[in-house]
Design an enzyme around this catalytic site. Sequence first.
Site, mmCIF file in Angstrom:
data_model
loop_
_atom_site.group_PDB
_atom_site.id
_atom_site.type_symbol
_atom_site.label_atom_id
_atom_site.label_comp_id
_atom_site.label_asym_id
_atom_site.label_seq_id
_atom_site.Cartn_x
_atom_site.Cartn_y
_atom_site.Cartn_z
ATOM 1 N N HIS A 42 -29.561 -27.929 47.622
ATOM 2 C CA HIS A 42 -29.213 -27.048 46.737
ATOM 3 C C HIS A 42 -27.685 -26.267 47.412
ATOM 4 O O HIS A 42 -27.296 -26.535 48.451
ATOM 5 C CB HIS A 42 -30.223 -26.000 47.014
ATOM 6 C CG HIS A 42 -30.620 -25.718 48.495
ATOM 7 N ND1 HIS A 42 -31.379 -26.403 48.977
ATOM 8 C CD2 HIS A 42 -30.188 -24.590 49.122
ATOM 9 C CE1 HIS A 42 -31.470 -25.765 50.398
ATOM 10 N NE2 HIS A 42 -30.886 -24.542 50.420
ATOM 11 N N CYS A 96 -31.781 -18.397 55.006
ATOM 12 C CA CYS A 96 -31.076 -19.507 55.192
ATOM 13 C C CYS A 96 -29.648 -19.245 54.626
ATOM 14 O O CYS A 96 -29.336 -18.198 54.015
ATOM 15 C CB CYS A 96 -31.668 -20.635 54.471
ATOM 16 S SG CYS A 96 -31.854 -20.647 52.484
#
Length: 664
Positions: A68, A183
């Site tokens: 991603h 993250c």
Amino acid sequence: MSDNGRLITPALVDLYLAPDDKTEALRALAQRLAADGRVTDLDGFLADVAAREAQAPTGLGDGIGIPHCRSAHVTRPSLAFGRSTRGLDFAAPDGRPADLVFLIAAPDGADDAHLQILAALARRLMDPEFTGALRSATDPGTVAALVNGEDAPAAPGAPEPAATPEAAKPAAAGPRLVAVTSCPTGIAHTYMAAQALEQAAARAGADIRVETQGSAGSTPLDPAVIAAADAVILAHDVEVRDRARFAGKPTVDVGVKAGVNRADELVAEAVALAAAAPARTAEPATAPVPAQRQEHWARRLRGYLMTGVSYMIPFVAAGGLLIALGFALGGYRISSAPSVVGHFDWASQHSWAALLFQTGAAAFGFLVPILAGFIAYAIADRAALAAGIVGGAVSVTVGAGFLGGIAAGLIAGLLVRWMVGWKVPRGIAGIMPVVVIPLLSVAVVGFLMFVVLGSPIASAMSALTDWLNGLSGTNAILLGLLLGAMMAFDMGGPLNKVAYTFAAGALTTAGSVPDAGSLKVMAAVMAAGMTPPLGLALATTVRRRLFTREERENGKAAWVLGASFITEGAIPFAAADPLRVIPSAIAGSMVAGGLTMAFGSTLRAPHGGIWVLPLIGSPMLYLVAIAAGTVVTAGLVILLKGLRRPVPAAAPETEPSGKVLAAA
């Protein structure tokens, strides 16, 4: 809902993903996104995916891979799904190849609604029933419906229960935990770690509240929930926002992938830490804790400035030490050496000296832009970085120095924070953070620094530089005394940080002048900051009976802390007996600071203590100043403590706080 409004469509599903090479498989999935108009530049998008892969593996284990990224080449939040027949290596912790691959693409300016869908998907990936349904699906339409939440797997006749809002969840009878997950992209691991921790806490009989600092927005934990928590879990790969909220709590601090893969271990560790922690004074769970918005403006301003300084310090340290090494090898004329580009001689000491000096000078060139950029970042997050850094660079161009950098950073941060709150049409919202906000904020800050503020601040900076370089005799000593008192007064608190920030910022004015006044100021500040812990360490060695056993143990550590310029090493002593320790520390630091200025010692590094002694100007006299300050602090502490009535030996055990009561 039209296909344009869906996260994934059947056209973005490949149930027979053929490539057995990860790179080729990602290209095949990305081509589906490009063909659907969701990616504008295939190679540019794949480069962003590769950059994210290089940060950390995206294999979750159990046959799931979630490559991603955020990318300027993505038009709207999207997902391409591939089911690999042979499995692909995404470096999962269990070593299992991924047969379910989710290529998640988010634009830099994704709107909250779509990012909340991505967040929900990330949580559902932790559900074996959901992944099992994806493995057994026979057509792309079924997969798209499952991912979009239109046909979530459930037992026949049993509707999926509605999610319970976090605040409404009943508290478990066991330990109370709080957690933060984050993250780098804030898309997948953030929410998967949160889901895994919630499930693990439920299995352990613990109550947990998780704050996800992700792309779908972040709702801060209720201060009352934090106050009542027994332990904290931080699963993050980026800095946790407002980390000071958790000060004093037993904390498990790990990377975000550990939150996904080792949630049970982390919960068990947090529970064990909570059980081992000393009992806290009972507080009502509803006790109000000041929220960030209630913080006094002066405290917030200090926080903004210290964020900028903390990011600037590595450049100051590296640049200053390299310049000092260049001077040590090549003498002070090395500052006028020609560029080493095209003139470097491997066998010449002069060339090596010039290389060190010029590299250090290049590092120094970043000081003000980094200071300004991260002041702005502290105010308005990364949307303000561009305006802050450019404003700092303009400040250097017009000669406004670090004072101009501070002004540029504050202006950029406040401007961008205001712009982020603009209500704009949905079509423009997607480009606000990547085009509109940087464009307008950089233009406004540039105009203000070039045309309005630059010249007056440059005049003030020039006056400050002339004053520092002209310091001599009594004036220099008085400044050393003042800075010494500030360094010792609160030992790492606001006044200490003001003195240190002044000295570190003034280093930017030194240039290649070997005995610039700013270098003397930095030397005085470091000497004054070393003296309090060293003086107290000496006192605990010379007159042990005046100190408790715990203080004598702290004294051993204070030798190392003081030698390393960590003033906070004196705090345990000051907390136990402030009326005797703080005046003694101030007196010793004033002596050290004043003598350092009188001796003319210089320092280009903003930190390091005795470990940078070879790079200090007049190093032996510098040691004399530190030794004198240490002796004064130790002597006064011993004198003042010796005047009080003797404290019974049992006093340390009977005092509830564990500290010795100071006698009058």
